[in-house]
Design a protein around this motif. Sequence first.
Motif, PDB file in Angstrom:
ATOM      1  N   ARG A  93     -16.669   3.632  -8.305  1.00 13.04           N
ATOM      2  CA  ARG A  93     -15.720   3.358  -9.186  1.00 13.04           C
ATOM      3  C   ARG A  93     -14.338   3.376  -8.801  1.00 13.04           C
ATOM      4  NH1 ARG A  93     -15.435   8.015 -11.559  1.00 13.04           N
ATOM      5  NH2 ARG A  93     -14.612   7.385 -13.481  1.00 13.04           N
ATOM      6  N   ILE A  94     -14.115   4.023  -7.597  1.00 13.05           N
ATOM      7  CA  ILE A  94     -12.772   3.988  -7.191  1.00 13.05           C
ATOM      8  C   ILE A  94     -12.507   3.765  -5.749  1.00 13.05           C
ATOM      9  CG2 ILE A  94     -10.825   5.887  -6.711  1.00 13.05           C
ATOM     10  CD1 ILE A  94     -12.775   7.708  -8.814  1.00 13.05           C
ATOM     11  N   VAL A  95     -11.191   2.909  -5.540  1.00 16.10           N
ATOM     12  CA  VAL A  95     -11.214   2.569  -4.244  1.00 16.10           C
ATOM     13  C   VAL A  95      -9.819   2.993  -3.854  1.00 16.10           C
ATOM     14  CG1 VAL A  95     -10.713   0.289  -2.737  1.00 16.10           C
ATOM     15  CG2 VAL A  95     -12.647   0.400  -4.506  1.00 16.10           C
ATOM     16  N   THR A  96      -9.655   3.446  -2.566  1.00 20.67           N
ATOM     17  CA  THR A  96      -8.365   4.089  -2.161  1.00 20.67           C
ATOM     18  C   THR A  96      -8.216   2.958  -1.116  1.00 20.67           C
ATOM     19  OG1 THR A  96      -8.973   5.573  -0.276  1.00 20.67           O
ATOM     20  CG2 THR A  96      -8.737   6.324  -2.619  1.00 20.67           C
ATOM     21  N   ILE A  97      -6.737   2.460  -1.043  1.00 19.98           N
ATOM     22  CA  ILE A  97      -6.466   1.508   0.098  1.00 19.98           C
ATOM     23  C   ILE A  97      -5.210   2.381   0.809  1.00 19.98           C
ATOM     24  CG2 ILE A  97      -5.402  -0.872   0.518  1.00 19.98           C
ATOM     25  CD1 ILE A  97      -7.735  -1.366  -0.686  1.00 19.98           C
ATOM     26  N   SER A  98      -5.391   2.591   1.965  1.00 13.55           N
ATOM     27  CA  SER A  98      -4.322   3.028   2.916  1.00 13.55           C
ATOM     28  C   SER A  98      -4.057   1.961   3.799  1.00 13.55           C
ATOM     29  CB  SER A  98      -4.844   4.035   4.045  1.00 13.55           C
ATOM     30  OG  SER A  98      -5.052   5.146   3.022  1.00 13.55           O
ATOM     31  N   ARG A  99      -2.778   1.805   4.436  1.00 17.08           N
ATOM     32  CA  ARG A  99      -2.464   0.475   4.971  1.00 17.08           C
ATOM     33  C   ARG A  99      -1.322   0.343   5.805  1.00 17.08           C
ATOM     34  NH1 ARG A  99       0.702   2.405   1.257  1.00 17.08           N
ATOM     35  NH2 ARG A  99       1.984   1.389   0.357  1.00 17.08           N
ATOM     36  N   GLU A 100      -1.363  -0.147   6.834  1.00 18.79           N
ATOM     37  CA  GLU A 100      -0.087  -0.297   7.779  1.00 18.79           C
ATOM     38  C   GLU A 100       0.715  -1.269   6.864  1.00 18.79           C
ATOM     39  OE1 GLU A 100      -1.512  -2.192  11.163  1.00 18.79           O
ATOM     40  OE2 GLU A 100      -2.292  -0.331  12.203  1.00 18.79           O
ATOM     41  N   PHE A 101       2.112  -1.081   7.150  1.00 18.33           N
ATOM     42  CA  PHE A 101       3.197  -1.628   6.469  1.00 18.33           C
ATOM     43  C   PHE A 101       2.891  -3.273   7.004  1.00 18.33           C
ATOM     44  CE2 PHE A 101       7.638  -3.184   6.420  1.00 18.33           C
ATOM     45  CZ  PHE A 101       7.579  -3.405   4.940  1.00 18.33           C
ATOM     46  N   GLY A 102       3.144  -3.943   6.076  1.00 19.37           N
ATOM     47  CA  GLY A 102       2.993  -5.481   6.147  1.00 19.37           C
ATOM     48  C   GLY A 102       1.730  -6.049   6.357  1.00 19.37           C
ATOM     49  N   SER A 103       0.718  -5.177   6.313  1.00 16.71           N
ATOM     50  CA  SER A 103      -0.801  -5.788   6.396  1.00 16.71           C
ATOM     51  C   SER A 103      -1.275  -6.416   5.432  1.00 16.71           C
ATOM     52  CB  SER A 103      -1.814  -4.726   6.819  1.00 16.71           C
ATOM     53  OG  SER A 103      -1.760  -3.672   5.885  1.00 16.71           O
ATOM     54  N   GLY A 104      -0.729  -6.205   4.388  1.00 15.63           N
ATOM     55  CA  GLY A 104      -1.220  -6.741   3.009  1.00 15.63           C
ATOM     56  C   GLY A 104      -2.040  -5.808   2.102  1.00 15.63           C
ATOM     57  N   GLY A 105      -1.934  -4.574   2.418  1.00 15.32           N
ATOM     58  CA  GLY A 105      -2.927  -3.410   1.572  1.00 15.32           C
ATOM     59  C   GLY A 105      -2.615  -3.800   0.241  1.00 15.32           C
ATOM     60  N   ARG A 106      -1.093  -3.687  -0.182  1.00 15.24           N
ATOM     61  CA  ARG A 106      -0.936  -3.678  -1.464  1.00 15.24           C
ATOM     62  C   ARG A 106      -1.593  -4.793  -2.274  1.00 15.24           C
ATOM     63  NH1 ARG A 106       5.114  -2.865  -2.332  1.00 15.24           N
ATOM     64  NH2 ARG A 106       4.504  -0.767  -2.067  1.00 15.24           N
ATOM     65  N   THR A 107      -1.346  -5.966  -1.647  1.00 20.34           N
ATOM     66  CA  THR A 107      -1.866  -7.530  -2.383  1.00 20.34           C
ATOM     67  C   THR A 107      -3.357  -7.276  -2.397  1.00 20.34           C
ATOM     68  OG1 THR A 107      -0.004  -8.523  -1.228  1.00 20.34           O
ATOM     69  CG2 THR A 107      -1.900  -9.585  -2.050  1.00 20.34           C
ATOM     70  N   ILE A 108      -3.956  -6.662  -1.178  1.00 18.09           N
ATOM     71  CA  ILE A 108      -5.463  -6.609  -1.424  1.00 18.09           C
ATOM     72  C   ILE A 108      -5.917  -5.556  -2.588  1.00 18.09           C
ATOM     73  CG2 ILE A 108      -7.363  -5.490  -0.064  1.00 18.09           C
ATOM     74  CD1 ILE A 108      -5.841  -6.703   2.548  1.00 18.09           C
ATOM     75  N   GLY A 109      -5.069  -4.423  -2.672  1.00 22.59           N
ATOM     76  CA  GLY A 109      -5.271  -3.587  -3.605  1.00 22.59           C
ATOM     77  C   GLY A 109      -5.457  -4.301  -5.067  1.00 22.59           C
ATOM     78  N   LYS A 110      -4.329  -4.811  -5.228  1.00 17.90           N
ATOM     79  CA  LYS A 110      -3.895  -5.500  -6.544  1.00 17.90           C
ATOM     80  C   LYS A 110      -5.116  -6.349  -6.804  1.00 17.90           C
ATOM     81  CE  LYS A 110       0.610  -4.733  -6.930  1.00 17.90           C
ATOM     82  NZ  LYS A 110       2.141  -5.507  -7.015  1.00 17.90           N
ATOM     83  N   GLN A 111      -5.725  -7.223  -5.786  1.00 22.14           N
ATOM     84  CA  GLN A 111      -6.595  -8.327  -5.956  1.00 22.14           C
ATOM     85  C   GLN A 111      -8.075  -7.684  -6.354  1.00 22.14           C
ATOM     86  OE1 GLN A 111      -6.820 -11.091  -2.877  1.00 22.14           O
ATOM     87  NE2 GLN A 111      -5.142 -11.759  -2.958  1.00 22.14           N
ATOM     88  N   VAL A 112      -8.193  -6.449  -5.644  1.00 27.86           N
ATOM     89  CA  VAL A 112      -9.450  -5.857  -5.960  1.00 27.86           C
ATOM     90  C   VAL A 112      -9.470  -5.221  -7.309  1.00 27.86           C
ATOM     91  CG1 VAL A 112     -10.866  -3.607  -5.045  1.00 27.86           C
ATOM     92  CG2 VAL A 112     -10.114  -5.286  -3.506  1.00 27.86           C
TER      93      VAL A 112
END
Length: 194
Positions: free
Chosen positions: A4-23
């Motif tokens: 139900r929940i997804v957490t996204i930790s990410r390196e800066f510049g890796s696109g983690g925020r974008t991936i999180g928004k798409q998911v």
Amino acid sequence: MGFRIVTISREFGSGGRTIGKQVAQRMGVTCYDEELVTQIAKESGMSQSFIQSFSEEASATSSFLFTLNNWASNALSDQIYITQRKIIQDLAEQGPCVIVGRCADYFLKERTDCLNVFIHANMEFKKDRIVRLYGEKADTPEKRILDKDKRRIAYYKYYTDRNWGQAANYHLCLDSGVLGVERCADLICSLAEC
């Protein structure tokens, strides 16, 4: 098993925020990233800019220096951390969501309905992204990436006593530089059963 929940930790510049928004969009749920800063500021009574400076990054590159440099402001930093933890745990209780950064993987590590993901990439991929998407100067992106991630490492270590980015802390680690942002979102969604 669905998550139900997804957490996204990410390196800066890796696109983690974008991936999180798409998911989040594919799951039909809210993605909490900058929105968390607003909620933490509201609950703590502190300004958003102050929260931003303390809520995910240490001001030094090691947990020892983080403690030393923030000695006078540790009470405030700890207050922000406690408020952040409460908000993230409350959001997880309220329903399905995607949460980007802010030690969410650690706060929710005991939940069986939470998929913890770490996104990383090679330096060239990250440099290209921050120059192209964030307007970073083409001659300094590597320094900014390294500085930002060193601060995240120190903050995470100080508050969780775990190593940020270590595979054992996550269910899934993805290289967005190799797989691409879209494919990373696809893989997360396939596990989360979007």
